[in-house]
Motif scaffolding. Structure first.
Motif, short mmCIF file in Angstrom:
data_model
loop_
_atom_site.label_atom_id
_atom_site.label_comp_id
_atom_site.label_asym_id
_atom_site.label_seq_id
_atom_site.Cartn_x
_atom_site.Cartn_y
_atom_site.Cartn_z
N ALA A 1 29.94 24.30 24.38
CA ALA A 1 28.61 23.96 23.87
C ALA A 1 28.79 23.20 22.56
CB ALA A 1 27.78 25.21 23.65
N ASP A 2 27.91 22.25 22.35
CA ASP A 2 27.90 21.57 21.05
C ASP A 2 26.48 21.22 20.68
OD1 ASP A 2 27.33 18.67 21.90
OD2 ASP A 2 29.13 19.13 23.07
N ALA A 3 26.24 21.18 19.40
CA ALA A 3 24.91 20.87 18.87
C ALA A 3 25.04 19.78 17.82
CB ALA A 3 24.27 22.12 18.27
N GLU A 4 24.11 18.84 17.87
CA GLU A 4 24.08 17.75 16.89
C GLU A 4 22.69 17.70 16.26
OE1 GLU A 4 25.45 13.86 17.94
OE2 GLU A 4 26.81 14.64 19.47
N MET A 5 22.67 17.47 14.98
CA MET A 5 21.41 17.26 14.27
C MET A 5 21.49 15.93 13.54
SD MET A 5 18.40 18.59 13.48
CE MET A 5 18.40 20.38 13.41
N HIS A 6 20.54 15.03 13.85
CA HIS A 6 20.46 13.73 13.20
C HIS A 6 19.24 13.75 12.28
CE1 HIS A 6 23.33 11.59 15.98
NE2 HIS A 6 23.09 12.71 16.65
N VAL A 7 19.48 13.70 10.98
CA VAL A 7 18.40 13.75 9.99
C VAL A 7 18.16 12.33 9.50
CG1 VAL A 7 17.67 14.75 7.80
CG2 VAL A 7 19.16 16.06 9.34
N PRO A 8 16.91 11.84 9.53
CA PRO A 8 16.64 10.43 9.21
C PRO A 8 16.60 10.13 7.72
CG PRO A 8 14.62 11.50 9.82
CD PRO A 8 15.70 12.53 10.01
N ARG A 9 17.65 10.49 7.02
CA ARG A 9 17.80 10.13 5.60
C ARG A 9 19.23 10.48 5.20
NH1 ARG A 9 14.91 14.86 5.80
NH2 ARG A 9 15.72 16.63 4.61
N ILE A 10 19.64 10.00 4.04
CA ILE A 10 20.96 10.29 3.51
C ILE A 10 20.91 11.61 2.74
CG2 ILE A 10 22.79 9.53 1.98
CD1 ILE A 10 22.62 7.87 4.46
N ILE A 11 21.66 12.61 3.22
CA ILE A 11 21.75 13.89 2.53
C ILE A 11 23.07 13.91 1.77
CG2 ILE A 11 21.86 16.39 2.80
CD1 ILE A 11 20.23 16.12 5.34
N SER A 12 22.99 13.92 0.45
CA SER A 12 24.19 13.89 -0.37
C SER A 12 23.83 14.46 -1.74
CB SER A 12 24.72 12.46 -0.51
OG SER A 12 23.91 11.71 -1.38
N PRO A 13 24.83 14.73 -2.58
CA PRO A 13 24.53 15.22 -3.94
C PRO A 13 23.78 14.20 -4.79
CG PRO A 13 26.82 15.66 -3.35
CD PRO A 13 26.27 14.76 -2.30
N PHE A 14 23.76 12.95 -4.34
CA PHE A 14 23.09 11.89 -5.10
C PHE A 14 21.86 11.42 -4.32
CE2 PHE A 14 27.71 11.63 -5.47
CZ PHE A 14 27.88 11.96 -6.82
N PRO B 1 18.57 4.90 7.94
CA PRO B 1 19.88 5.58 7.84
C PRO B 1 19.76 7.03 8.29
CG PRO B 1 18.91 5.35 5.68
CD PRO B 1 17.99 4.63 6.62
N ARG B 2 20.89 7.60 8.71
CA ARG B 2 20.87 8.97 9.23
C ARG B 2 22.05 9.77 8.69
NH1 ARG B 2 18.10 6.39 13.23
NH2 ARG B 2 16.48 7.60 14.26
N THR B 3 21.82 11.05 8.55
CA THR B 3 22.89 12.01 8.31
C THR B 3 23.09 12.81 9.59
OG1 THR B 3 22.30 12.16 5.97
CG2 THR B 3 23.67 13.91 6.88
N ARG B 4 24.35 12.98 9.97
CA ARG B 4 24.65 13.62 11.25
C ARG B 4 25.52 14.86 11.04
NH1 ARG B 4 29.30 12.64 14.38
NH2 ARG B 4 29.14 13.26 16.58
N PHE B 5 25.09 15.96 11.65
CA PHE B 5 25.88 17.19 11.67
C PHE B 5 26.22 17.50 13.13
CE2 PHE B 5 23.02 17.39 8.06
CZ PHE B 5 23.84 17.79 7.02
N ARG B 6 27.45 17.90 13.36
CA ARG B 6 27.86 18.24 14.72
C ARG B 6 28.75 19.47 14.69
NH1 ARG B 6 31.91 17.33 18.63
NH2 ARG B 6 31.06 17.01 20.73
N LEU C 1 9.89 3.18 11.06
CA LEU C 1 9.12 4.21 11.76
C LEU C 1 9.53 4.31 13.23
CD1 LEU C 1 5.62 3.55 10.16
CD2 LEU C 1 7.03 5.60 9.84
N MET C 2 9.74 3.16 13.88
CA MET C 2 10.17 3.20 15.28
C MET C 2 11.60 3.71 15.39
SD MET C 2 7.72 2.39 17.26
CE MET C 2 8.68 2.18 18.77
N ASP C 3 12.41 3.44 14.39
CA ASP C 3 13.81 3.88 14.41
C ASP C 3 13.95 5.38 14.19
OD1 ASP C 3 16.38 2.87 14.92
OD2 ASP C 3 16.94 3.04 12.82
N LEU C 4 12.87 6.04 13.77
CA LEU C 4 12.93 7.49 13.67
C LEU C 4 13.15 8.13 15.04
CD1 LEU C 4 10.01 8.22 11.16
CD2 LEU C 4 12.45 8.37 10.71
#
Length: 775
Positions: free
Chosen positions: A420-433, A444-449, A319-322
């Protein structure tokens, strides 16, 4: 030799006189009837030949107190300073500061208390299985010198060993749970009796019970009964204290888990309105701020589960790592205060952090080619962008550089860069599985940049560049972090090139290819092992290997499609852009030797190797290595060294405008080697600190470039290392560090035979102003 022999009769009395005066000065402030305590020693005797008396002497020697005054070559400099500044007399001003900060008062025999030390030694012997020892001491003193030493003597018999171990008997839930842990016991038959092992065993059992639901149990409720009446053997019986409360004897399960996502200190949990029901949880107050699903992905305690301290701590850590909460707490309430029901309610209380923030940074850049100018970065941060604790980072950057020195024909040329750049850190693994890393204490995090840059190099070219990354990062434990980006796309394209720049590229094919092959389709990986966060360690390490690759699968696809092998002279292209093919390996290692709490020797070694292949015989310009600057070799401006012994300012054709313009570009290469060492020390506690340092390194090319002679890596690379040294100060206020370093070159690889610039004794100094430590 004759001179040395004749000097000895004169020098020896001088040495003896200095030693005598030092001895007299040492006892100057010793009170009448007392002695200067100069230490103690211990001798251990045993009739048993198997007794390790040397190890015991080391163990017992640690109990000798107090420590005598610091001594150097028989003299006591700090005590001498104390006496020189008045000794026991009260002083004021600078004399008192010198006496108290640089000096130290005499350590007296009356402070040694030998009988007390003997008692501590006896305890240590008992704790290690040496029962019924004898201890004696003798004071060695002379009234003439007013100094005293204490000699301790210990006599021990054979060490006791363990003959039998018995865990608690009975069929109650606690006794059964303790016996289930017996295969992992630290107590072994025939091992020496050792109190520290007994203490560690109680802690081990308590940790195991905390995973079996025994919420109220504590290791203090365990007691040992030791039978030492046998011949150098002991039987150990582990028992539960009769005074242990009822609630400590039973396991607990969760009755109801509730989550309060907007809790503030002082709030009551009485009137909070209707909850959101998600699975078996009760979620308060609603989902307008946080989605219940996202928060509960970080919760590892569930209704009807047995209490587990690991799951409890994992929930708080996750929870704190969110990153969106300032505080996280789990409050437990037993349903029956008498401790017979075995049920707990768990309330998870979350205090939100500030959601949005805006920050601006202004920087200045000065390069070795005479270009300088300001830069600005504006950063926006949203800690909960989509109500799922997603971290959104948006950076706007801009910089302007102008030629203010160097070639007078080019003074006034300028360039600017915006992006300009944008990053999104999502607090879970986003994958087909469906992947949930449930064993880690961290989220764990999923990162888009996604990023864009526009560069305008006046009288040369315009360039647009785009980049996109998609990947994952997680920490399995506090010392390790893994980052994997399976998708990495970077695309840069030249626009509006001028005849002067096109002539530059035509004269330097390697430079042309590095600008041409800037379509990167690949991925990267990095692993970090870091023990800097572990306090109290004398030796700390940071190890980070990395791997970066481009064009592997895509290159194979193009090769099959075009029915021809890749060729740097005729590369495969995508929409007119050549596809880069390369692999890069990087390794960064750091070692911190904490001499004391405030004295640190910090070292770093960096290595990197980039290998172009297939389509490419040179790395893309944006992937090449540069060296020099405030976080690298500080005696040289940023990216101004190398490759190898190549010097862009020594032009073959002085009147050639193409040659004259080449210093417009940073000096880059395919191979990097760098080492740094820095000794850090306090100046004025607690905020002002100093350092002295030395840096060395260079970059090289993998393939020969005729336009950069001396740039290819060869066997004499050690003679091509740039070396600099200097000193600096740091204003360290814990969360923010301002660093000023002044460095001078000791070796410049562009000068013959490892020379250096002729300006001054060490060459021209470079002043670096930076934020944070260099490593």
């Amino acid at each position: 030799m004759k001179y040395l022999r004749s000097s000895l009769p004169f020098s020896m009395p001088l040495v003896l006189l200095l030693a005598f005066l030092a001895g007299c000065s040492s006892t100057k402030s010793v009170p009448q009837g007392d002695y200067l305590y100069i230490g103690g020693d211990i001798k251990v005797n045993s009739p048993n030949p198997d007794t390790d008396t040397k190890a015991l002497e080391t163990e017992l020697g640690a109990a000798i107190r107090p420590q005598p005054n610091i001594s150097f070559l028989g003299m006591r400099p700090k005590l001498w300073i104390y006496n020189a500044m008045g000794g026991n007399r009260e002083r004021k001003g600078i004399a008192n500061w010198i006496k108290t900060r640089l000096g130290e008062p005499p350590v007296l025999l009356s402070e040694a208390h030998p009988e007390r030390v003997q008692g501590q030694m006896i305890n240590r012997l008992y704790n290690n299985g040496y029962f019924a020892p004898t201890l004696e001491h003798r004071i060695d003193s002379t009234s003439k010198r007013k100094m005293a030493k204490v000699h301790y003597t210990a006599t021990v018999n054979k060490q006791y060993t363990i003959q039998q171990i018995q865990f608690p008997q009975g069929n109650d839930s606690l006794a059964l749970a303790i016996r289930e842990t017996e295969p992992q016991t630290l107590l072994k038959v025939n091992d020496p009796y050792n109190l520290e092992t007994l203490i560690a065993e109680r802690l081990r059992i308590n940790d195991a019970l905390k995973e079996k639901g025994f919420f109220f149990f504590d290791e203090d409720y365990l007691i040992y009964h030791v039978d030492s009446t046998l011949n150098n053997k002991v039987n150990i019986f582990l028992r539960i204290k009769d005074t242990a409360p009822t609630k400590t004897l039973i396991p607990y399960r969760y009755q109801q888990v509730r989550i309060f996502s907007d809790f503030s200190l002082g709030d009551t949990l009485g009137d909070v309105g209707p909850p959101v029901h998600y699975r078996d949880y009760l979620y308060y107050p609603d989902e307008k701020t946080f989605k219940a699903r996202t928060i509960l992905n970080a919760v590892f305690i569930e209704n009807n589960d047995l209490y587990s301290r690991k799951r409890h701590l994992q929930t708080i850590n996750r929870l704190m790592d969110l990153g969106t909460f300032k505080f996280a707490e789990v409050r437990f309430t037993p349903l029956d205060s008498a401790g017979r029901d075995g049920r707990l309610n768990a309330d998870i209380l979350l205090t939100q952090a500030k959601k949005k923030s805006l920050r601006a940074e202004i920087q200045t850049v000065q390069k070795s080619n005479g270009y300088a100018g300001p830069g600005v970065t504006v950063s926006f941060r949203n800690r909960n962008a989509l109500r799922g604790a997603e971290l959104l980072l948006i950076n706007l950057v801009g910089s302007f550089e102008s030629q203010i020195s160097g070639d007078s024909a080019r003074t006034g040329l300028s360039s600017f860069e915006v992006g300009a750049d944008a990053e999104m850190h999502v607090p879970r693994i986003i994958s087909p599985f469906d992947i949930r890393i449930s064993t880690s204490m961290y989220q764990p995090r999923t990162r888009f940049r996604l990023g864009f840059r526009f560069i305008n190099r006046q009288q040369y070219f315009h360039q647009n560049s785009f980049n996109f990354e998609y990947g994952y990062s997680w920490r399995q434990r506090s010392t390790t972090e893994i980052s994997i980006n399976p998708v990495q796309v970077q695309y840069a394209r030249l626009l509006n090139t001028t005849p002067a720049f096109e002539a530059e590229l035509a004269a330097r094919p390697f430079l042309a290819r590095s600008f041409d092959q800037q379509l990167i389709i690949g991925g990267n990986y990095r692993f970090v092992y870091n023990t800097q966060g572990l306090e109290g360690r004398k030796h700390q390490f940071y190890i980070s290997p990395g791997f970066d690759a481009s064009g592997g699968l895509w290159g194979l696809f193009y090769r099959v499609k075009n029915q021809r092998p890749a060729d740097p002279a005729n590369p495969n292209r995508f929409r007119g852009q050549a596809l880069s093919q390369y692999v890069k390996f990087d390794l960064e290692t750091r070692y911190y030797f904490n001499i004391t709490d405030k004295l640190v020797l910090a070292t770093r070694l960096l290595g990197g190797y980039g290998l172009p292949y297939g389509n490419s015989n040179v790395l893309p310009y944006i992937k090449q290595y540069g060296i020099g600057g405030p976080n690298s070799i500080r005696a040289f401006p940023a990216r101004s060294i190398g490759p190898g012994s190549y010097d862009p300012t020594r032009l073959v054709n002085v009147g050639d405008p193409v040659s004259q313009s080449f210093t417009y570009f940073d000096q880059t290469g395919d191979i990097r080697l760098e080492g740094n060492a820095e000794f850090r020390f306090p100046l004025l506690d607690p905020y002002l600190k100093g350092a002295v340092f030395v840096d060395a390194g260079n970059i090289w090319l993998v393939n020969e470039d005729p336009t950069r002679p001396g740039g290819k890596f060869s066997g004499n690379f050690m003679s091509q290392l740039a070396i600099g040294a200097g000193a600096g100060v740091r204003i360290d206020v814990q969360f923010f560090v301002i660093r000023v370093d002044l460095a001078y070159p000791l070796r410049d690889p562009t000068y013959p035979n490892g020379g250096r610039p002729a300006s001054g004794l060490f060459g021209t100094g470079v002043l670096n102003l930076a934020i944070g430590y260099p490593f």
